[in-house]
Design a protein around this motif. Sequence first.
Motif, PDB file in Angstrom:
ATOM      1  N   PRO A  63      42.298  37.900  48.196  1.00 45.31           N
ATOM      2  CA  PRO A  63      40.923  37.619  48.448  1.00 45.31           C
ATOM      3  C   PRO A  63      40.432  36.715  47.494  1.00 45.31           C
ATOM      4  O   PRO A  63      41.026  36.455  46.428  1.00 45.31           O
ATOM      5  N   ALA A  64      39.460  36.235  47.691  1.00 45.94           N
ATOM      6  CA  ALA A  64      38.577  35.124  46.611  1.00 45.94           C
ATOM      7  C   ALA A  64      38.061  35.963  45.523  1.00 45.94           C
ATOM      8  O   ALA A  64      37.676  36.902  45.675  1.00 45.94           O
ATOM      9  N   MET A  65      38.388  35.232  44.396  1.00 44.60           N
ATOM     10  CA  MET A  65      38.014  36.128  43.096  1.00 44.60           C
ATOM     11  C   MET A  65      36.752  34.931  42.454  1.00 44.60           C
ATOM     12  O   MET A  65      37.179  33.964  42.451  1.00 44.60           O
ATOM     13  N   VAL A  66      36.297  35.580  41.412  1.00 45.42           N
ATOM     14  CA  VAL A  66      35.702  34.583  40.707  1.00 45.42           C
ATOM     15  C   VAL A  66      35.920  35.625  39.025  1.00 45.42           C
ATOM     16  O   VAL A  66      36.042  36.659  38.907  1.00 45.42           O
ATOM     17  N   VAL A  67      35.955  34.656  37.843  1.00 41.15           N
ATOM     18  CA  VAL A  67      36.436  35.189  36.573  1.00 41.15           C
ATOM     19  C   VAL A  67      35.133  35.311  35.968  1.00 41.15           C
ATOM     20  O   VAL A  67      34.168  34.757  35.896  1.00 41.15           O
TER      21      VAL A  67
END
Length: 975
Positions: free
Chosen positions: A797-801
């Motif tokens: 899945p697309a993640m953001v930090v």
Amino acid sequence: MHEDNDATRVAPVDAARRDHDDDRTIVKPVNDAPSTRTGTGTQSGSVGTSEAWERLATLAPGESPTVGTVLKGRFFLERELGRGGMGVVFLARDERKVEARDRDPYVAVKVLNDQFRKHPDSLIALQREARRAQQFANDHIVRVYDFDKDGSNVFMTMEYVEGSDLRALMRGRGRDGLTFAEAWPLIEGMAAALQRAHEAGVVHSDFKPGNVMVTATGVAKVFDFGIARAGHVARDGNVPRDGLDDETVFDAGTLGAMTPAYASLAMLRGEPPTPADDVYAFGCVVVELLTGRHPFAKKTAEEALSAGLRPPVVPGLDKRQQKALADALALTAERRTADIATVLAGLRRRRLRERATPWVAAAVVAGVVATGGAWYASHRAEQQHVADTLRRFNPGQPDAFTGEEQVRQGLAGLTSDERRRVVVDGADAIDRFLVRELAAHWDPAEGRLDYAGAERTFALRAELKTFAPKFDRRRDEVVHEREDQLNRLDTALSEAILAGRLFGDGADDVPAILGRIRSVDPTSRLLANPELELKFGMAIEASQRQGDTAAAEKQLAIARAWFPTSSRLAAIAEALKGPPPATSAAMPAPAPSPDHEGTDLAAAERTSRLESLRHAAAAGDLDKALASFHALSAGATAPSAANDEAAGLLAQAALAAARSACAAGHWKDAAASIQTALDATGERTDLRRAKTRYDLAVAVMNAAKAPSVTTAEQDDLSKRLHAARKDDAVGMKDMEAAMVASKGLPEGTLDDVVKKLHATEVAGPVTGTLRDPCARKGLAGTARECFDTFAVGSYGPAMVVIPNGRKPFAMMRTEATVANLDQFCRATRTCVINRGQNANDPARSIPVEFARRYAAWLTQISGHLYRLPTEQEWLAAARGGANWDGENDACGEASSALGRLIHSPELGPATGKANPWGLVGVTGGVWEWVTRGGALAVRGGSFRSGPAQCSVNSTRPSDGTADRDVGFRLVREIR
């Protein structure tokens, strides 16, 4: 094999070793003459531009384009039209025109070869002369559109002319040539092309039969002016024409392109080019056209001079015509006719009165002298008419044209010659005028949506038959904007009907929206919306039953303005004319049969939903198309077949959305769009092929990002690409062209990417050596995505930090979706996701244990720890470092009737507001699980919460059981 004796070639001009085929174009080697630049004014373009072309000349030869190549991600080379020493000409399909649904998307593309590219200054000369060629339009000149490069390949795009070249036409006649009557239209057309070029300061320098196309209707069109050189055309006071400052002229020694058999003595000696050089070549071509033979048997001018040869006598020409040809073929420039117009005048056959005896001519001398003044006055008047008409195309003039009809009236007062001069000489001014007129009718940003007016401008452009590239580009954009506007207006109309805003006078009420629709498309089926007609009638009848006759009559007037032929409204009008119904509390007015009215309304709503689906498909609006499709399916008595109209329209919308995503470099989104449509429609060949190719694109590009892949994985990708090209060649070609255009596929094809993969025999990367894609410097707090690559063709899945002191962590950008869990179920075969769900919807109605199993699976295959967030982590991420709170974000709206229409049932896709760190939908949509010590809680509100609890601060305990408004997002630890 016999060589083509009129082909272009690159070779030294060496008389001792010259090939006997003397009608080939020859490009002199670099060391034949130094590069010189002379002329008045300053160079146009920056030094950087010149240096860029010079750097290109030093590049190593690249892969030569062939049939099937896509240049600049735009021009698909379909077949070869011809080749010579300077390069190859292809028939190419302009993919931008295809997207704009242009009826004629084809152009000719000339790809220059590496030998020509190596000549210093040649590319700069070609670029400038291509631009100059764009500025002079003529019916007998093949238009040059652009001069560009793709990697180390240099190419020109030109008008595609269907027909054959003059060389082939003459060969078809053998050694006999054409009669003068047959040849004259061609001679006149070629002369007109050269004369127009000379007026613009351009000398062709390589005029020959192979550079003249003859259309199916017998019109001669000269090409390769883009390779011609700027000549030293006389200027009054050495002032550049039209204020241009690019009067730099490249002499024959710099570019050195010529065909010896048609080159003048001055060209062979390396002197600066002049129009007289083209006069010599023109004379050679005319003689060859009329006799089937070159005037000097293909000997060069230098050899003909040494041998004392004279031009041949051409049968069928009188003495005056013979002299005109002989003067054109004079071997020295001093004796040669200086311009094409004089040659053409000498070749034109005189009418009977022109051939009259001298004494007859003497008898009319006095009359000629007497009428000379009148002729001169007439000629001056014609020039003035043309100048006055051209002036009126410019804004700011007191009598400037202000509409299409004024232009027609202005041109109607001109002779055919005057009109032709206006259209040709004023092409740029007319192009700008048409763009301004179009903007006056159509400019959505300014609220101008008069498409009928825009069509009047389209019609004027077609009548003028002018060269208007700026207008043509804008016209293509307007067509797309119209589809988008109709789609938006359809949505606005649906919302207004659902909200009951049927008779108001506000901008968001039905009458105003219908007015805008009629402006955009007076024939739109939205103006005959059956649901609206029925609801108009129901509202009027309701007012009548309540005894409010005045309101009913006012409403009826509004309704009949839009539905003048409605039988239902006509019946209501008749009822209003009669005496008001007797009503009392005990005996209310009878209402229409609910069963009958309900059936009519259901049918009308279905028709309206289908029309909405059509507009969504035309505009590529997948979300709306999906909502309309679900609404149609919900009201259908039987499941929708995969090949019915609604399914076909949804597939059209999905394919358009996927193409747009791919063009933007978002291949995962493209694949997701197709999967969404497949989930809704069931199996369809067009969607399955699209899903296969976009999945393949994702797989290849993910493999390219991986540190390494196994040899088996590389082989598997190669086999899948081969199979996809065999089954879906056109689709693969179009997808790769879009990827190239997005600059995401610099290699050109996916096969080239696979060939460059770093393959290893190891089954997978060694534990502990994985590079963490979310640990890249500068990601924290930027809202930029990262994701894990599990294997070839599979990604997380697309993640953001999320910034968190020295220990940042990654969090899923959206709640876990149906597509995420479907990936898990397919991979583990431990569960099945029910069909018919929107793949982009948040996953819900699942127990927390299922969410933890999904996290464990992600951990296992990625090597990174996935888990539910702690409450502190969730709050820190949700607030985005700025006390952000997405109040009223998708809380309650989607549960309304309007929400069910515009979004999927009960819940719209996870497309809420993004917080400063890129997290989407942290409030509203569904509650999200967090851990609170050893317990569970949910935070953020849901679509059922209502505005009061739509906040980051909203929370309630949870026991982890399945709930239809509870979902989750995971965090991933960063190494």
